[in-house]
Design an enzyme around this catalytic site. Structure first.
Site, PDB file in Angstrom:
ATOM      1  N   ASP A   1      -7.842  -5.460  -0.399  1.00  0.00           N
ATOM      2  CA  ASP A   1      -8.348  -6.391  -1.415  1.00  0.00           C
ATOM      3  C   ASP A   1      -8.083  -7.853  -1.087  1.00  0.00           C
ATOM      4  OD1 ASP A   1      -9.474  -4.553  -3.243  1.00  0.00           O
ATOM      5  OD2 ASP A   1      -7.465  -3.965  -3.872  1.00  0.00           O
TER       6      ASP A   1
ATOM      7  N   HIS B   1       0.845  -1.194   0.000  1.00  0.00           N
ATOM      8  CA  HIS B   1       0.000   0.000   0.000  1.00  0.00           C
ATOM      9  C   HIS B   1       0.878   1.241   0.000  1.00  0.00           C
ATOM     10  CE1 HIS B   1      -3.254   2.761   1.028  1.00  0.00           C
ATOM     11  NE2 HIS B   1      -4.046   1.814   0.597  1.00  0.00           N
TER      12      HIS B   1
HETATM   13  N1  ACO Z   1       4.018  -7.718  -4.901  1.00  0.00           N
HETATM   14  C1  ACO Z   1       5.325  -7.680  -5.191  1.00  0.00           C
HETATM   15  N2  ACO Z   1       6.112  -6.602  -5.023  1.00  0.00           N
HETATM   16  C2  ACO Z   1       5.522  -5.503  -4.517  1.00  0.00           C
HETATM   17  C3  ACO Z   1       4.167  -5.459  -4.189  1.00  0.00           C
HETATM   18  C4  ACO Z   1       3.420  -6.640  -4.389  1.00  0.00           C
HETATM   19  N3  ACO Z   1       2.108  -6.668  -4.108  1.00  0.00           N
HETATM   20  N4  ACO Z   1       3.862  -4.240  -3.723  1.00  0.00           N
HETATM   21  C5  ACO Z   1       4.989  -3.521  -3.763  1.00  0.00           C
HETATM   22  N5  ACO Z   1       5.987  -4.283  -4.247  1.00  0.00           N
HETATM   23  C6  ACO Z   1       7.368  -3.864  -4.462  1.00  0.00           C
HETATM   24  C7  ACO Z   1       7.439  -2.951  -5.671  1.00  0.00           C
HETATM   25  O1  ACO Z   1       7.612  -3.695  -6.867  1.00  0.00           O
HETATM   26  C8  ACO Z   1       8.596  -2.076  -5.333  1.00  0.00           C
HETATM   27  O2  ACO Z   1       9.763  -2.797  -5.667  1.00  0.00           O
HETATM   28  P1  ACO Z   1      11.095  -2.052  -6.257  1.00  0.00           P
HETATM   29  O3  ACO Z   1      11.530  -1.143  -5.146  1.00  0.00           O
HETATM   30  O4  ACO Z   1      12.027  -3.177  -6.533  1.00  0.00           O
HETATM   31  O5  ACO Z   1      10.634  -1.316  -7.474  1.00  0.00           O
HETATM   32  C9  ACO Z   1       8.532  -1.955  -3.826  1.00  0.00           C
HETATM   33  O6  ACO Z   1       7.774  -3.079  -3.367  1.00  0.00           O
HETATM   34  C10 ACO Z   1       7.886  -0.698  -3.332  1.00  0.00           C
HETATM   35  O7  ACO Z   1       6.544  -0.669  -3.766  1.00  0.00           O
HETATM   36  P2  ACO Z   1       5.956   0.489  -4.665  1.00  0.00           P
HETATM   37  O8  ACO Z   1       5.679  -0.057  -6.011  1.00  0.00           O
HETATM   38  O9  ACO Z   1       6.784   1.726  -4.518  1.00  0.00           O
HETATM   39  O10 ACO Z   1       4.582   0.767  -3.977  1.00  0.00           O
HETATM   40  P3  ACO Z   1       3.578   1.868  -4.488  1.00  0.00           P
HETATM   41  O11 ACO Z   1       3.274   2.716  -3.323  1.00  0.00           O
HETATM   42  O12 ACO Z   1       4.039   2.565  -5.700  1.00  0.00           O
HETATM   43  O13 ACO Z   1       2.340   0.986  -4.931  1.00  0.00           O
HETATM   44  C11 ACO Z   1       0.643  -0.616  -4.718  1.00  0.00           C
HETATM   45  C12 ACO Z   1       1.385   0.512  -4.023  1.00  0.00           C
HETATM   46  C13 ACO Z   1       0.179  -0.156  -6.112  1.00  0.00           C
HETATM   47  C14 ACO Z   1      -0.583  -0.956  -3.894  1.00  0.00           C
HETATM   48  C15 ACO Z   1       1.582  -1.820  -4.847  1.00  0.00           C
HETATM   49  O14 ACO Z   1       1.900  -2.294  -3.547  1.00  0.00           O
HETATM   50  C16 ACO Z   1       0.977  -2.946  -5.665  1.00  0.00           C
HETATM   51  O15 ACO Z   1       1.096  -2.922  -6.886  1.00  0.00           O
HETATM   52  N6  ACO Z   1       0.302  -3.945  -5.028  1.00  0.00           N
HETATM   53  C17 ACO Z   1      -0.323  -5.027  -5.746  1.00  0.00           C
HETATM   54  C18 ACO Z   1      -1.664  -4.567  -6.342  1.00  0.00           C
HETATM   55  C19 ACO Z   1      -2.692  -4.318  -5.285  1.00  0.00           C
HETATM   56  O16 ACO Z   1      -2.926  -5.148  -4.397  1.00  0.00           O
HETATM   57  N7  ACO Z   1      -3.379  -3.184  -5.379  1.00  0.00           N
HETATM   58  C20 ACO Z   1      -4.480  -2.807  -4.464  1.00  0.00           C
HETATM   59  C21 ACO Z   1      -4.060  -1.692  -3.551  1.00  0.00           C
HETATM   60  S1  ACO Z   1      -5.360  -1.282  -2.416  1.00  0.00           S
HETATM   61  C22 ACO Z   1      -6.471  -0.440  -3.378  1.00  0.00           C
HETATM   62  O17 ACO Z   1      -6.120   0.267  -4.257  1.00  0.00           O
HETATM   63  C23 ACO Z   1      -7.906  -0.668  -3.137  1.00  0.00           C
END
Ligand code: ACO
Length: 365
Positions: A315, A258
């Site tokens: 989710d 998140h």
């Molecule tokens: N699975 C694997 N790796 C992850 C995940 C995940 N679910 N979430 C974050 N990471 C990784 C990213 O790839 C990133 O890696 P990097 O530093 O090597 O590039 C690192 O963790 C930091 O995460 P960010 O991408 O900077 O997180 P951001 O704040 O941009 O995105 C988000 C948040 C979109 C929710 C992300 O965690 C994600 O894509 N999760 C999976 C999709 C999801 O469940 N979305 C629902 C969110 S809740 C909602 O909107 C209702």
């Protein structure tokens, strides 16, 4: 010009009195009230709170509940449209069209006064469950079930979907789902919607903007992704290899991570407990156990590799509940919208009440 903040991370874009998040301590409040407390109320109470800013008294709630119930039905023209606009594999595409048609049929569509807009909010909140259930039934070639006014908002939705009233635990689970999904500050769909509202676009146009933004797999679309992942993993013993394989390919695991929370999302805690109870009633705990294993492996892998754990988001365990409630995956994002529409309309009103067009700058390269 200021440095670009990719994804607008950490940028404070506006003032709001609708909800408050403390991402470090895992606190969420709607209108100043903790989510743990709100989760014990009815969805109708929460939607009144979000839209009007205060909890309803007994009489106000009874009147509001009656209004919502009287607006649940959709007309034959709408059902005809649903039969036609129902080809895709994602119900949200059809729901978008259905909401657009509701706007055409709403005699107050061009009236942007607060009273008229509150009427539109009631219509949207009341009709969304009926539209989604009807879309599902029409797709299977069946006639939609009429809403049952004796049932709560959540129980009635499950009834219209399945043709039988849910158990008390199932009704509690879907009601909690709507409450916990109702509002979450400037998430992507709400922010998109506030931009639309800031141009003084009407409520329906703003809601459709929010709905389209909810669709993406990194936002509301993740719920469907989790449901599909539970099927793919199938048994708890597969969780470890599944996660390691996906992470080795730099793929996201749906339902984790998140932008704001750096600790356990308070909604996930409530969902997890509810999922466990629904699984127990069902008698087959497999999906719940698969989810717990995925949570365990993700926590361990992120802590080991990045020195910081990752937690399930809103989710994740809601998707486990949807599996037990027999909600088809293609409906998952739309069902999320049933809850969220109260928060969305509240944000529209807040934007209209103190408006300045939202128009940031870009750094030219
Ligand atoms: N699975 C694997 N790796 C992850 C995940 C995940 N679910 N979430 C974050 N990471 C990784 C990213 O790839 C990133 O890696 P990097 O530093 O090597 O590039 C690192 O963790 C930091 O995460 P960010 O991408 O900077 O997180 P951001 O704040 O941009 O995105 C988000 C948040 C979109 C929710 C992300 O965690 C994600 O894509 N999760 C999976 C999709 C999801 O469940 N979305 C629902 C969110 S809740 C909602 O909107 C209702």
């Amino acid at each position: 010009m200021q440095e670009t903040k990719k994804g607008l991370e950490g940028i404070v874009a506006l003032d709001t009195s609708i909800s408050f998040i403390d991402g470090m301590q895992g606190i969420l409040k709607y209108r100043g009230i903790d989510i743990e407390h709100l989760a014990e109320m009815s969805y109708e109470t929460i939607s009144y709170l979000l839209i009007n800013g205060i909890l309803p008294g007994e009489q106000e709630l009874a009147a509001y509940s009656n209004r919502l119930k009287s607006e649940r039905r959709i007309n034959g023209e709408m059902i005809d449209i649903m039969r036609v606009c129902n080809y895709g594999t994602e119900a949200l595409d059809s729901l978008r069209t259905a909401i657009s048609c509701t706007a055409h049929m709403d005699h107050e569509n061009d009236n942007n006064s607060l009273d008229a807009n509150k009427n539109k909010a009631v219509r949207l909140i009341a009709k969304l469950p009926t539209m989604i259930a009807a879309l599902y039934r029409c797709k299977s070639g069946d006639f939609p079930f009429q809403p049952d006014e004796t049932l709560s908002h959540g129980a009635n939705f499950l009834y219209m979907l399945r043709g039988e009233a849910p158990s008390a635990i199932e009704a509690e689970a879907i009601e909690k789902d709507f409450i916990l999904s109702a509002e979450h500050e400037l998430n992507p769909s709400t922010f998109a919607l506030r931009i639309a509202a800031s141009t003084l676009a009407d409520v329906y146009s703003a809601i459709i903007t929010g709905l389209c933004t909810l669709k993406g797999p990194l936002h509301g679309g993740a719920r469907r992704g989790v449901m599909e992942m539970l099927d793919e993993v199938a048994v708890p013993e597969n969780a470890n290899n599944y996660v390691l394989y996906k992470l080795s390919r730099k793929e996201k695991i749906m339902g984790f991570g998140h932008r704001v929370y750096r600790t356990y999302d308070p909604r996930s805690r409530i969902f997890k407990d509810m999922a466990k109870r629904v699984a127990k009633e069902n008698g087959d705990p497999t999906w719940y156990e698969v989810a717990e294993s995925l949570e365990h492996v993700m926590y361990r892998e992120f802590l080991d590799v990045r020195g910081r754990p990752i937690y399930p988001n809103v989710d994740f365990y809601s998707a486990v509940i949807y599996k037990y409630l027999r909600i088809p995956p293609e409906l998952a994002t739309s069902v999320f919208a049933i809850g969220r529409v109260s928060g969305w309309t509240a944000h529209c009103f807040e934007q209209y009440a103190d408006n300045r067009v939202i128009r940031p700058r870009a750094h030219y390269i």
